[in-house]
Scaffold this active site. Structure first.
Site, mmCIF file in Angstrom:
data_model
loop_
_atom_site.group_PDB
_atom_site.id
_atom_site.type_symbol
_atom_site.label_atom_id
_atom_site.label_comp_id
_atom_site.label_asym_id
_atom_site.label_seq_id
_atom_site.Cartn_x
_atom_site.Cartn_y
_atom_site.Cartn_z
ATOM 1 N N HIS A 52 0.858 -1.186 0.000
ATOM 2 C CA HIS A 52 0.000 0.000 0.000
ATOM 3 C C HIS A 52 0.890 1.231 0.000
ATOM 4 C CE1 HIS A 52 -1.335 3.268 2.784
ATOM 5 N NE2 HIS A 52 -2.382 3.287 1.985
ATOM 6 N N GLY A 67 -17.082 11.090 -0.052
ATOM 7 C CA GLY A 67 -16.366 10.584 -1.214
ATOM 8 C C GLY A 67 -17.103 9.447 -1.899
#
Length: 302
Positions: free
Chosen positions: A106, A257
């Site tokens: 990540h 979002g």
């Protein structure tokens, strides 16, 4: 050009470079593009590679969002910013390989501004590695590249941001780290804009240099059902962290979002098993015993 425009241009270029190199590395699949806008202000582009030769799923997302009030996840550690308008621009990626001997990874690189008169700004980001069947040489390489990306800006930065990563990516309810760490930094503005931005670029530009050699070494490693089952089980820890602790996930959801893009970090397949324990003397036990607590990896290598 404003500060945020400079960062936005760099991050859009970073997304392009990372996707291009990952698609070339995979050699089979390409990234599908999905542009989106949000009602609250701003938007972005999510790019997802699925069912490739190496990557079961790879997501690399860019976003530039703004709003009239900072969400709670962003003001928890900065209460003085509550109620202020904001802009946030960032790139976030998560790579989930097929082969259990290739680690999941990540990375996130972001820039925030808050307020209108004399706005407050800061950078944040980093990268971390989550192996299932770890190799010590891979972990050392990962941390050596992390250190080399920090050293031009001060020899104190790698140990500081390495420790912050260990502490941030820690599953308190499991009493274990998510993986073997890397770098995590936030609220970076003290060195000034130019130096802070240069540091972000150094870390971001070194991400693939840290990860690609590990993929090259492990992509053809044979595996069977046992290793695949363990990979899917350990992916459950990834889901637990992202949904319970991850600031980026909480910020994205609380700020209105796009849910599909926020949750593209989750693995495509995962399993849980009640009260599972690794077999004594097994490679799976090695992970728990030697790799899921903070270590001074580079110090241990001396």
């Amino acid at each position: 050009m404003s500060d945020i425009d400079q960062v936005k241009n760099y991050l859009q270029g970073l997304q392009n470079r990372i996707c291009s190199e990952l698609a070339q590395l995979d050699g089979k699949a390409s990234f599908a593009r999905d542009s989106w806008q949000r009602d609250a202000g701003g938007g972005g582009e999510s790019r997802v590679l699925s069912n490739g030769a190496i990557f079961e799923q790879a997501g690399v997302g860019f976003s530039h969002v703004f709003g009239t009030e900072m969400p709670p996840s962003a003001t928890k550690h900065r209460p003085e910013l509550a109620g202020k308008p904001f802009q946030a621009v960032g790139v976030s990626l998560v790579l989930h390989p097929h082969n259990p001997y290739i680690p999941t990874t990540h990375a996130n690189f972001r820039f925030f501004t808050a307020g209108e008169d004399n706005p407050v700004w800061w950078f944040g980001g980093g990268f971390d590695l989550t192996p299932y069947y770890p190799f010590h040489e891979d972990v050392l390489h990962w941390h050596q590249v992390a250190k080399s990306s920090c050293d031009p800006f001060g020899e104190d930065l790698y140990p500081r941001y390495k420790q912050w990563c260990d502490e941030y990516f820690y599953l308190k309810h499991r009493d274990e780290t998510r993986g073997v760490g890397g770098l995590f930094f936030d609220d970076l503005n003290e060195p000034g804009f130019e130096n802070s931005f240069a540091f972000l670029r150094s870390v971001a530009d070194n991400f693939l240099a840290a990860y690609q050699p590990i993929v090259a070494r492990r992509k053809d490693h044979p595996y069977g059902d046992r290793q695949r089952d363990f990979q899917l089980y350990r992916r459950g820890r990834y889901v637990e962290f992202n949904l319970i602790y991850d600031r980026g996930t909480l910020f994205g959801l609380q700020s209105g979002g796009r849910t599909e893009s926020i949750l593209m970090s989750l693995p495509p397949q995962v399993r849980w098993q009640y009260a599972w324990e690794p077999e004594a003397g097994s490679p799976e036990e090695d992970l728990y015993r030697d790799y899921l607590q903070p270590h001074d990896w580079l110090g241990d290598a001396k």
